[in-house]
Design an enzyme around this catalytic site. Sequence first.
Site, PDB file in Angstrom:
ATOM      1  N   GLY A  91      30.548  23.121  -3.199  1.00 43.65           N
ATOM      2  CA  GLY A  91      30.510  23.654  -4.708  1.00 43.65           C
ATOM      3  C   GLY A  91      29.997  22.331  -5.801  1.00 43.65           C
ATOM      4  CG  HIS A  98      31.185  14.733 -10.439  1.00 46.66           C
ATOM      5  ND1 HIS A  98      29.917  14.992  -9.824  1.00 46.66           N
ATOM      6  CD2 HIS A  98      31.797  15.889 -10.317  1.00 46.66           C
ATOM      7  CE1 HIS A  98      29.692  16.277  -9.379  1.00 46.66           C
ATOM      8  NE2 HIS A  98      30.774  16.745  -9.959  1.00 46.66           N
ATOM      9  CG  HIS A 100      35.752  17.953 -10.701  1.00 47.30           C
ATOM     10  ND1 HIS A 100      35.297  18.924 -11.728  1.00 47.30           N
ATOM     11  CD2 HIS A 100      34.913  17.875  -9.736  1.00 47.30           C
ATOM     12  CE1 HIS A 100      34.231  19.266 -11.217  1.00 47.30           C
ATOM     13  NE2 HIS A 100      33.971  18.811 -10.201  1.00 47.30           N
TER      14      HIS A 100
HETATM   15  P1  5GP Z   1      30.449  20.005  -9.664  1.00 48.85           P
HETATM   16  O1  5GP Z   1      30.288  21.569  -9.790  1.00 48.85           O
HETATM   17  O2  5GP Z   1      29.184  19.286  -9.387  1.00 48.85           O
HETATM   18  O3  5GP Z   1      31.520  19.440  -8.813  1.00 48.85           O
HETATM   19  O4  5GP Z   1      30.965  19.584 -11.041  1.00 48.85           O
HETATM   20  C1  5GP Z   1      29.924  19.300 -12.079  1.00 48.85           C
HETATM   21  C2  5GP Z   1      30.485  19.429 -13.487  1.00 48.85           C
HETATM   22  O5  5GP Z   1      29.996  19.039 -14.283  1.00 48.85           O
HETATM   23  C3  5GP Z   1      30.981  20.997 -13.866  1.00 48.85           C
HETATM   24  O6  5GP Z   1      32.416  20.977 -13.803  1.00 48.85           O
HETATM   25  C4  5GP Z   1      30.321  21.276 -15.252  1.00 48.85           C
HETATM   26  O7  5GP Z   1      30.873  21.999 -16.008  1.00 48.85           O
HETATM   27  C5  5GP Z   1      30.123  19.640 -15.478  1.00 48.85           C
HETATM   28  N1  5GP Z   1      29.010  19.588 -16.381  1.00 48.85           N
HETATM   29  C6  5GP Z   1      27.568  20.130 -16.167  1.00 48.85           C
HETATM   30  N2  5GP Z   1      26.888  19.578 -17.202  1.00 48.85           N
HETATM   31  C7  5GP Z   1      27.556  18.970 -18.142  1.00 48.85           C
HETATM   32  C8  5GP Z   1      27.194  18.253 -19.353  1.00 48.85           C
HETATM   33  O8  5GP Z   1      26.115  18.119 -19.873  1.00 48.85           O
HETATM   34  N3  5GP Z   1      28.450  17.502 -19.881  1.00 48.85           N
HETATM   35  C9  5GP Z   1      29.653  17.701 -19.602  1.00 48.85           C
HETATM   36  N4  5GP Z   1      30.490  16.823 -20.088  1.00 48.85           N
HETATM   37  N5  5GP Z   1      29.687  18.300 -18.296  1.00 48.85           N
HETATM   38  C10 5GP Z   1      29.008  18.842 -17.714  1.00 48.85           C
END
Ligand code: 5GP
Length: 112
Positions: A91, A98, A100
């Site tokens: 996902g 990063h 979470h």
């Molecule tokens: P992933 O899906 O790659 O594990 O998590 C990416 C996360 O980045 C998502 O939870 C999404 O909401 C967050 N995200 C995407 N764009 C931005 C942004 O411009 N600013 C912030 N603070 N979070 C973001």
Amino acid sequence: MTDCLFCRIAKGEIPSKIIQQDDRFIAFRDINPQAPVHVLAIPREHIATLNDARSADTIGGLILFARDVAKSEGLAERGYRVVVNTNKDGGQTVFHLHAHVLGGRHLEWPPG
Ligand code: 5GP
Ligand code: ZN
């Protein structure tokens, strides 16, 4: 990586709600929170995915930094989750490593 969203957030080129930072890591609130507390902890260094990480010091440091974020958000005792989504099935949507940090409610298991 000039075109990487999280590199740009780390450099302050894109605004974010930063809650903690040091010379190696930065933590900011997720723009689309999935729990009452949803923070992203990232290394300042651009690493695309967990698959690309080479340094135990960086990965260990990131997890300890995420742990410190959880503690400062008041989650340490009741509990929280640290998640590293990796590639398509994991996902991952932003290709800068990063973690979470999720908490403030009971988190179900198994995840969806
Ligand atoms: P992933 O899906 O790659 O594990 O998590 C990416 C996360 O980045 C998502 O939870 C999404 O909401 C967050 N995200 C995407 N764009 C931005 C942004 O411009 N600013 C912030 N603070 N979070 C973001
Ligand atoms: Zn990056």
